[in-house]
Design a protein around this motif. Structure first.
Motif, PDB file in Angstrom:
ATOM      1  N   ALA A 117     -56.406  -0.302 -42.241  1.00  0.00           N
ATOM      2  CA  ALA A 117     -56.790  -1.496 -41.483  1.00  0.00           C
ATOM      3  C   ALA A 117     -56.791  -2.734 -42.384  1.00  0.00           C
ATOM      4  O   ALA A 117     -56.346  -3.816 -41.974  1.00  0.00           O
ATOM      5  N   MET A 118     -57.256  -2.575 -43.606  1.00  0.00           N
ATOM      6  CA  MET A 118     -57.298  -3.694 -44.541  1.00  0.00           C
ATOM      7  C   MET A 118     -55.884  -4.149 -44.908  1.00  0.00           C
ATOM      8  O   MET A 118     -55.609  -5.350 -44.952  1.00  0.00           O
ATOM      9  N   GLN A 119     -54.991  -3.196 -45.128  1.00  0.00           N
ATOM     10  CA  GLN A 119     -53.614  -3.568 -45.453  1.00  0.00           C
ATOM     11  C   GLN A 119     -52.975  -4.297 -44.273  1.00  0.00           C
ATOM     12  O   GLN A 119     -52.301  -5.309 -44.452  1.00  0.00           O
ATOM     13  N   MET A 120     -53.207  -3.818 -43.063  1.00  0.00           N
ATOM     14  CA  MET A 120     -52.627  -4.463 -41.886  1.00  0.00           C
ATOM     15  C   MET A 120     -53.202  -5.863 -41.683  1.00  0.00           C
ATOM     16  O   MET A 120     -52.486  -6.790 -41.306  1.00  0.00           O
ATOM     17  N   ALA A 121     -54.505  -6.030 -41.946  1.00  0.00           N
ATOM     18  CA  ALA A 121     -55.116  -7.354 -41.828  1.00  0.00           C
ATOM     19  C   ALA A 121     -54.518  -8.312 -42.858  1.00  0.00           C
ATOM     20  O   ALA A 121     -54.314  -9.498 -42.565  1.00  0.00           O
ATOM     21  N   ALA A 122     -54.212  -7.805 -44.046  1.00  0.00           N
ATOM     22  CA  ALA A 122     -53.579  -8.652 -45.070  1.00  0.00           C
ATOM     23  C   ALA A 122     -52.200  -9.095 -44.597  1.00  0.00           C
ATOM     24  O   ALA A 122     -51.861 -10.282 -44.666  1.00  0.00           O
ATOM     25  N   VAL A 123     -51.410  -8.160 -44.091  1.00  0.00           N
ATOM     26  CA  VAL A 123     -50.056  -8.478 -43.636  1.00  0.00           C
ATOM     27  C   VAL A 123     -50.108  -9.466 -42.467  1.00  0.00           C
ATOM     28  O   VAL A 123     -49.324 -10.414 -42.409  1.00  0.00           O
ATOM     29  N   ALA A 124     -51.039  -9.271 -41.562  1.00  0.00           N
ATOM     30  CA  ALA A 124     -51.165 -10.159 -40.401  1.00  0.00           C
ATOM     31  C   ALA A 124     -51.451 -11.602 -40.809  1.00  0.00           C
ATOM     32  O   ALA A 124     -51.162 -12.528 -40.056  1.00  0.00           O
ATOM     33  N   GLN A 125     -51.990 -11.780 -42.015  1.00  0.00           N
ATOM     34  CA  GLN A 125     -52.331 -13.120 -42.494  1.00  0.00           C
ATOM     35  C   GLN A 125     -51.322 -13.652 -43.518  1.00  0.00           C
ATOM     36  O   GLN A 125     -51.571 -14.649 -44.171  1.00  0.00           O
ATOM     37  N   GLY A 126     -50.176 -12.977 -43.646  1.00  0.00           N
ATOM     38  CA  GLY A 126     -49.122 -13.457 -44.525  1.00  0.00           C
ATOM     39  C   GLY A 126     -49.138 -12.903 -45.937  1.00  0.00           C
ATOM     40  O   GLY A 126     -48.334 -13.308 -46.772  1.00  0.00           O
ATOM     41  N   PHE A 127     -50.053 -11.994 -46.213  1.00  0.00           N
ATOM     42  CA  PHE A 127     -50.098 -11.350 -47.523  1.00  0.00           C
ATOM     43  C   PHE A 127     -49.372 -10.020 -47.426  1.00  0.00           C
ATOM     44  O   PHE A 127     -48.863  -9.656 -46.379  1.00  0.00           O
ATOM     45  N   GLN A 128     -49.353  -9.272 -48.508  1.00  0.00           N
ATOM     46  CA  GLN A 128     -48.741  -7.952 -48.515  1.00  0.00           C
ATOM     47  C   GLN A 128     -49.535  -7.069 -49.447  1.00  0.00           C
ATOM     48  O   GLN A 128     -50.418  -7.536 -50.172  1.00  0.00           O
ATOM     49  N   GLY A 129     -49.193  -5.781 -49.423  1.00  0.00           N
ATOM     50  CA  GLY A 129     -49.896  -4.874 -50.306  1.00  0.00           C
ATOM     51  C   GLY A 129     -49.296  -3.495 -50.313  1.00  0.00           C
ATOM     52  O   GLY A 129     -48.346  -3.208 -49.586  1.00  0.00           O
ATOM     53  N   PHE A 130     -49.882  -2.671 -51.168  1.00  0.00           N
ATOM     54  CA  PHE A 130     -49.533  -1.258 -51.176  1.00  0.00           C
ATOM     55  C   PHE A 130     -50.765  -0.454 -51.563  1.00  0.00           C
ATOM     56  O   PHE A 130     -51.655  -0.924 -52.262  1.00  0.00           O
ATOM     57  N   TRP A 131     -50.796   0.773 -51.052  1.00  0.00           N
ATOM     58  CA  TRP A 131     -51.920   1.677 -51.239  1.00  0.00           C
ATOM     59  C   TRP A 131     -51.512   2.690 -52.292  1.00  0.00           C
ATOM     60  O   TRP A 131     -50.577   3.460 -52.084  1.00  0.00           O
ATOM     61  N   ARG A 132     -52.210   2.692 -53.440  1.00  0.00           N
ATOM     62  CA  ARG A 132     -51.917   3.636 -54.516  1.00  0.00           C
ATOM     63  C   ARG A 132     -52.962   4.734 -54.530  1.00  0.00           C
ATOM     64  O   ARG A 132     -54.136   4.491 -54.271  1.00  0.00           O
ATOM     65  N   SER A 133     -52.506   5.904 -54.885  1.00  0.00           N
ATOM     66  CA  SER A 133     -53.423   7.021 -55.080  1.00  0.00           C
ATOM     67  C   SER A 133     -53.064   7.641 -56.427  1.00  0.00           C
ATOM     68  O   SER A 133     -52.633   6.945 -57.318  1.00  0.00           O
ATOM     69  N   GLY A 134     -53.232   8.912 -56.572  1.00  0.00           N
ATOM     70  CA  GLY A 134     -52.860   9.589 -57.808  1.00  0.00           C
ATOM     71  C   GLY A 134     -54.037  10.234 -58.496  1.00  0.00           C
ATOM     72  O   GLY A 134     -55.179  10.138 -58.055  1.00  0.00           O
ATOM     73  N   LYS A 135     -53.723  10.895 -59.592  1.00  0.00           N
ATOM     74  CA  LYS A 135     -54.725  11.732 -60.258  1.00  0.00           C
ATOM     75  C   LYS A 135     -55.916  10.957 -60.799  1.00  0.00           C
ATOM     76  O   LYS A 135     -57.000  11.519 -60.949  1.00  0.00           O
ATOM     77  N   TRP A 136     -55.747   9.673 -61.079  1.00  0.00           N
ATOM     78  CA  TRP A 136     -56.863   8.925 -61.661  1.00  0.00           C
ATOM     79  C   TRP A 136     -57.994   8.729 -60.670  1.00  0.00           C
ATOM     80  O   TRP A 136     -59.142   8.517 -61.070  1.00  0.00           O
ATOM     81  N   MET A 137     -57.702   8.838 -59.378  1.00  0.00           N
ATOM     82  CA  MET A 137     -58.770   8.737 -58.361  1.00  0.00           C
ATOM     83  C   MET A 137     -59.782   9.874 -58.527  1.00  0.00           C
ATOM     84  O   MET A 137     -60.931   9.734 -58.154  1.00  0.00           O
ATOM     85  N   PHE A 138     -59.319  11.010 -59.056  1.00  0.00           N
ATOM     86  CA  PHE A 138     -60.150  12.202 -59.152  1.00  0.00           C
ATOM     87  C   PHE A 138     -60.703  12.437 -60.551  1.00  0.00           C
ATOM     88  O   PHE A 138     -61.478  13.364 -60.769  1.00  0.00           O
ATOM     89  N   ASP A 139     -60.295  11.599 -61.490  1.00  0.00           N
ATOM     90  CA  ASP A 139     -60.736  11.739 -62.867  1.00  0.00           C
ATOM     91  C   ASP A 139     -62.236  11.453 -62.976  1.00  0.00           C
ATOM     92  O   ASP A 139     -62.736  10.462 -62.425  1.00  0.00           O
ATOM     93  N   GLU A 140     -62.944  12.306 -63.708  1.00  0.00           N
ATOM     94  CA  GLU A 140     -64.409  12.162 -63.804  1.00  0.00           C
ATOM     95  C   GLU A 140     -64.821  10.837 -64.432  1.00  0.00           C
ATOM     96  O   GLU A 140     -65.815  10.247 -64.013  1.00  0.00           O
ATOM     97  N   GLN A 141     -64.087  10.365 -65.425  1.00  0.00           N
ATOM     98  CA  GLN A 141     -64.454   9.083 -66.047  1.00  0.00           C
ATOM     99  C   GLN A 141     -64.256   7.923 -65.081  1.00  0.00           C
ATOM    100  O   GLN A 141     -65.063   6.991 -65.050  1.00  0.00           O
ATOM    101  N   VAL A 142     -63.193   7.974 -64.301  1.00  0.00           N
ATOM    102  CA  VAL A 142     -62.949   6.916 -63.311  1.00  0.00           C
ATOM    103  C   VAL A 142     -64.016   6.980 -62.230  1.00  0.00           C
ATOM    104  O   VAL A 142     -64.590   5.949 -61.842  1.00  0.00           O
ATOM    105  N   ARG A 143     -64.305   8.183 -61.760  1.00  0.00           N
ATOM    106  CA  ARG A 143     -65.360   8.346 -60.747  1.00  0.00           C
ATOM    107  C   ARG A 143     -66.686   7.778 -61.261  1.00  0.00           C
ATOM    108  O   ARG A 143     -67.372   7.054 -60.557  1.00  0.00           O
ATOM    109  N   GLU A 144     -67.020   8.122 -62.501  1.00  0.00           N
ATOM    110  CA  GLU A 144     -68.278   7.649 -63.083  1.00  0.00           C
ATOM    111  C   GLU A 144     -68.298   6.127 -63.191  1.00  0.00           C
ATOM    112  O   GLU A 144     -69.310   5.487 -62.904  1.00  0.00           O
TER     113      GLU A 144
END
Length: 182
Positions: A117-144
């Protein structure tokens, strides 16, 4: 922009430049995220915005995690530069509340809907974006670093900015490969 046109032509744009959304535009993006499906009104989301110096802080978090994981120098360099691919990165976190009728997975999915929803709201207002994921989302140091505990999860990093290129055409897909009827 027509809502259906927005949804049917959604594309991630990886080349983003300044400016990032701010003021009312950013508020609209956050408000759109807060309208994600939310069984039992648990509001299972948390949004952490990095821009300016915050991008360096996000870079430091990722570098520290990659270094602690004994990653190769090329990986460390990649995560060091990752936050600077856009002028704003919003880390979206599923904040799980124990509930008899709303399991954690449903709250994680709700937070994922918030990202969309946030990405679509950005596009609707003339901005753009991308949604990144990956292993760092699950890394304990990043989580902490983001205060993620227990069943909470980082569901993605939403990069936002002004399009730095023309989006590629949306590929046509054969619906019969994805749809079944009972």
């Amino acid at each position: 922009m027509d809502a259906l046109d927005l949804l049917l032509n959604r594309r991630s744009i990886a080349k983003l430049a300044a400016p990032a959304p701010e003021g009312a535009a950013l508020e609209n993006i956050i408000r759109a995220g807060l309208r994600a499906p939310d069984h039992a009104g648990l509001t299972p989301w948390r949004f952490v915005i990095a821009q300016g110096e915050g991008l360096q802080k996000l870079s430091d978090v990722l570098v520290n995690a990659a270094t602690a994981a004994n990653s190769e120098e090329a990986v460390i360099e990649k995560v060091k530069n990752a936050p600077f691919r856009a002028p704003m990165v919003i880390t979206v976190i599923a904040k799980v509340t124990p509930h008899d009728k709303v399991p954690a997975i449903e709250q994680h999915l709700s937070a994922g809907c918030a990202v969309q929803a946030m990405q679509m709201a950005a596009v609707a207002q003339g901005f753009q974006g991308f949604w990144r994921s990956g292993k760092w989302m699950f890394d304990e140091q990043v989580r902490e670093a983001f205060g993620v505990e227990g069943e909470d999860e980082i569901v993605g990093f939403l990069y936002l900015g002004t399009p730095g290129c023309t989006p590629m055409k949306v590929p046509e897909r054969d619906l019969t490969k994805f749809v079944e009827y009972l």
